[in-house]
Motif scaffolding. Sequence first.
Motif, short mmCIF file in Angstrom:
data_model
loop_
_atom_site.label_atom_id
_atom_site.label_comp_id
_atom_site.label_asym_id
_atom_site.label_seq_id
_atom_site.Cartn_x
_atom_site.Cartn_y
_atom_site.Cartn_z
N GLY A 242 0.77 -1.23 0.00
CA GLY A 242 0.00 0.00 0.00
C GLY A 242 0.80 1.28 0.00
O GLY A 242 0.24 2.36 -0.06
N GLU A 243 2.13 1.18 0.05
CA GLU A 243 2.97 2.38 0.04
C GLU A 243 3.79 2.38 -1.24
O GLU A 243 4.22 1.34 -1.73
CB GLU A 243 3.90 2.39 1.25
N THR A 244 3.98 3.57 -1.82
CA THR A 244 4.71 3.69 -3.08
C THR A 244 6.11 4.22 -2.82
O THR A 244 6.30 5.19 -2.10
CB THR A 244 3.95 4.63 -4.04
N PHE A 245 7.09 3.57 -3.45
CA PHE A 245 8.49 3.91 -3.24
C PHE A 245 9.16 4.30 -4.56
O PHE A 245 8.89 3.71 -5.61
CB PHE A 245 9.25 2.73 -2.63
N ASP A 246 10.04 5.27 -4.47
CA ASP A 246 10.92 5.62 -5.57
C ASP A 246 12.30 5.07 -5.18
O ASP A 246 13.03 5.67 -4.40
CB ASP A 246 10.97 7.14 -5.75
N ALA A 247 12.61 3.89 -5.71
CA ALA A 247 13.80 3.17 -5.25
C ALA A 247 15.00 3.46 -6.15
O ALA A 247 14.89 3.43 -7.38
CB ALA A 247 13.53 1.67 -5.24
N GLU A 248 16.10 3.75 -5.51
CA GLU A 248 17.39 3.83 -6.21
C GLU A 248 18.26 2.71 -5.64
O GLU A 248 18.71 2.79 -4.50
CB GLU A 248 18.04 5.20 -6.01
N GLU A 249 18.44 1.67 -6.43
CA GLU A 249 19.13 0.47 -5.96
C GLU A 249 20.57 0.43 -6.49
O GLU A 249 20.80 0.57 -7.70
CB GLU A 249 18.38 -0.79 -6.43
N TRP A 250 21.50 0.22 -5.57
CA TRP A 250 22.92 0.11 -5.93
C TRP A 250 23.36 -1.34 -5.67
O TRP A 250 23.21 -1.85 -4.57
CB TRP A 250 23.75 1.08 -5.10
N PHE A 251 23.90 -1.98 -6.71
CA PHE A 251 24.26 -3.39 -6.63
C PHE A 251 25.77 -3.57 -6.48
O PHE A 251 26.55 -2.99 -7.26
CB PHE A 251 23.80 -4.13 -7.89
N PHE A 252 26.15 -4.37 -5.50
CA PHE A 252 27.53 -4.81 -5.33
C PHE A 252 27.62 -6.28 -5.74
O PHE A 252 26.61 -6.97 -5.83
CB PHE A 252 27.97 -4.65 -3.88
N HIS A 253 28.83 -6.74 -5.96
CA HIS A 253 29.05 -8.17 -6.21
C HIS A 253 29.94 -8.73 -5.11
O HIS A 253 30.89 -8.08 -4.67
CB HIS A 253 29.72 -8.39 -7.57
N ALA A 254 29.61 -9.92 -4.67
CA ALA A 254 30.43 -10.63 -3.70
C ALA A 254 30.42 -12.11 -4.06
O ALA A 254 29.35 -12.67 -4.36
CB ALA A 254 29.92 -10.43 -2.28
#
Length: 317
Positions: A242-254
């Motif tokens: 029910g909540e709206t998000f503006d997501a900025e996702e930063w991906f790392f590798h491990a």
Amino acid sequence: MIPTLITVLGLAVLIGPWLLSIANRLDRLHVRTDAAWAALDAALARRAVVTRALLDQGLSLVADRAESSPRVARESAENDLSRALGAVDRSSLPPALAAELADAEQRVVLARRVHNDAVRDTLVQRRRRVVRWLKLSGTAPQPSYFEIAEPVEEVAAAAITPRPSARIVLTDASGRVLLFQGHDPARPQELFWFTVGGGVEQGESLPDAALREAFEETGLSLSPDQLVGPVWRRRAVFSFDGETFDAEEWFFHAAVDAHEVDTSGFNAVELATVKQYRWWSAADLSSTEDTIYPRQLAEFLPSLVDGSWDGRIRTVR
């Protein structure tokens, strides 16, 4: 020889109609999905037309870009329009225009739900073993969900909450990536797979958030020097519970040699919405009909596994 032939013919008589019924149902589902997409496309087009009627040059440009975007980029462009409309002061609009905009937005919501229901039913049928083994889906393309944030209220676009997050593409010695399968509590029928990670807490750096999330979700204690990146960046607007998000996702590798996943650190929301986890190869990702985020994971995973990442942060969908 003759008894064997009779047995085979008998099985064909019994199984043939059953297989034909499955193929016919699958064909009807694909037709339903195509029709649902056409209705959604029309609803999105109407929203763009109403947006241009607001006579705001900036909004018109966003609407034009959304309407002209190819299918692969449509979600992002339409969510940009949702974000822009969310900032509009509806009280300053003529009542008739405000009502028309609200109606256009709600038609998009309804059309999206109908479309995603059709996609869900089609994917369930396509995932049946007999359909996959005998390739009963033929050359019909795999349908996909249309992810666009829904308004929380009936008459206005949702308030959008910024959400920076740190995620980890966690791979094992075989080059497989760990993914969790979960769902939005508001739409439990729409399952999707996603990488390890989550929101960045106040005052926390991206690497620290990634390390914390890895420990909470998998029980793995990574050191900072095991993180590579960030390697990818993804921007997405989505609704969750029910909540709206503006997501900025930063991906790392491990990369780890092997790890027994421990989910005892899950919070209440994760316990309620995460169904399972699995290690995926790039080949598995390319051949699956499940919904995977990020969508380009299969495409870009090999460059991380073989160490050929060139140091540039790539934008992924």
